[in-house]
Design a protein around this motif. Structure first.
Motif, short mmCIF file in Angstrom:
data_model
loop_
_atom_site.label_atom_id
_atom_site.label_comp_id
_atom_site.label_asym_id
_atom_site.label_seq_id
_atom_site.Cartn_x
_atom_site.Cartn_y
_atom_site.Cartn_z
N GLU A 1 32.19 38.35 21.16
CA GLU A 1 32.44 37.94 22.54
C GLU A 1 33.83 37.33 22.66
N LEU B 1 26.06 32.66 27.54
CA LEU B 1 25.53 33.30 28.74
C LEU B 1 26.26 32.78 29.98
N GLU C 1 33.76 34.70 19.49
CA GLU C 1 32.49 34.28 18.90
C GLU C 1 31.78 35.50 18.32
N LYS D 1 29.27 24.93 21.78
CA LYS D 1 29.46 26.23 22.44
C LYS D 1 28.59 26.34 23.68
N SER E 1 22.16 31.91 19.43
CA SER E 1 22.65 33.03 18.61
C SER E 1 23.94 32.73 17.87
N LYS F 1 27.46 39.09 30.98
CA LYS F 1 26.57 38.71 29.88
C LYS F 1 25.17 38.40 30.40
#
Ligand code: 0L1
Ligand code: MG
Length: 263
Positions: free
Chosen positions: A108, A66, A141, A63, A163, A71
């Motif tokens: 997200e 940001l 996500e 993944k 995260s 974001k």
């Protein structure tokens, strides 16, 4: 590099436990303000080793995070980050996931790609990525920082596997030449209210850009993105908090839609 091997292992264990116990902790740079970027990725690698030692296979699951201006502004940072997905974090499209499985979940809207051939840097660029994409998917996500109040800096968040927590995929769509990942419309709704409308270009100009950046980052460790890898290219919008009872719907032009419910 400033952290000892035992500090790296201790911090990976701390973050792993916080995730397993759904307990928020203080960001680790409070205690180790001088830790380096390489230390942050060393901790993430140690965290992945702990998770894989429990039987998970994360080697095809990547993944980016940001990746959108929205974001970056939301989190007060200016650079993307990279992590891995846990296989048991996947929630099937249309399914329900308990909000109690997370500390403070946010969702997200993302575009996911699956590769038909490996990507190796340095020098990997958007053209290489486009030639390597096999399928694209609508992806949601579910992020869940292990830090109190999502209060972190970039090094802390890299160590905390950016995260990563849950993820949902729509049906795979064969990637065709001319398919426009930059100008496709992306609409996310929570409980039928539209919470974001963006285009794929919100992801660093084109969702292939973070994939090329990831290949170039891995090259520094003499690694590549393998064939068959799934990559969530990063949130196209700011993240939205969700709670028990919420339903999230995400649609991307030319790719389809998905939904998930939080119980
Ligand atoms: O996937 C993401 O963009 C998350 C990156 C980590 C920062 C956060 O928790 O929002
Ligand atoms: Mg994300």
């Amino acid at each position: 590099m400033t952290l000892s091997t035992s500090d790296v292992a201790m911090l990976a264990e701390r973050l792993d436990r916080a995730a397993l116990e759904r307990r928020a902790i203080a960001k680790i740079t409070n205690e180790f303000p001088d830790m380096g970027w390489d230390d942050a990725y060393r901790i993430q690698d140690a965290l992945r080793a702990r998770i894989e030692a429990r039987g998970a296979d994360c080697h095809l699951l990547f993944k980016a995070g940001l990746t959108s201006r929205a974001k970056m502004v939301q989190m007060g940072v200016s650079e993307p980050v990279f992590g891995f997905l846990k296989p048991d974090g996947q929630v099937s499209n249309g399914d329900t996931t308990p909000a109690t499985a997370y500390i403070h979940p946010r969702v997200e809207a993302e575009i996911a790609v699956r590769l038909k051939r490996p990507l190796k840097g340095p020098g990997c660029h958007v053209g290489d990525v486009l030639a390597a994409i096999d399928e694209v998917m609508v992806a949601l996500e579910i992020i869940d920082s292990r830090y109190e109040n999502f209060n972190f800096d970039l090094k802390s968040v890299i160590a905390d596997n950016t995260s990563a927590a849950g993820w949902v995929l729509g049906e795979p769509v064969r990637f065709r030449p001319g398919m426009d990942l930059a100008h496709c419309g992306i609409v996310m709704r929570i409980n039928d209210a539209i919470v974001s409308t963006v285009a794929g270009s919100a992801v660093l100009g084109h969702p292939a850009v973070p994939v090329a950046m990831l290949a170039n980052l891995l090259a520094a460790q003499d690694r590549e993105i393998p064939a068959g890898a799934l990559i969530l290219t990063g949130g196209a919008s700011a993240a939205c908090a969700v709670k028990a009872g919420d339903r999230v719907d995400l649609a991307i032009q030319g790719m389809g839609a998905l939904s998930v419910h939080f119980s």
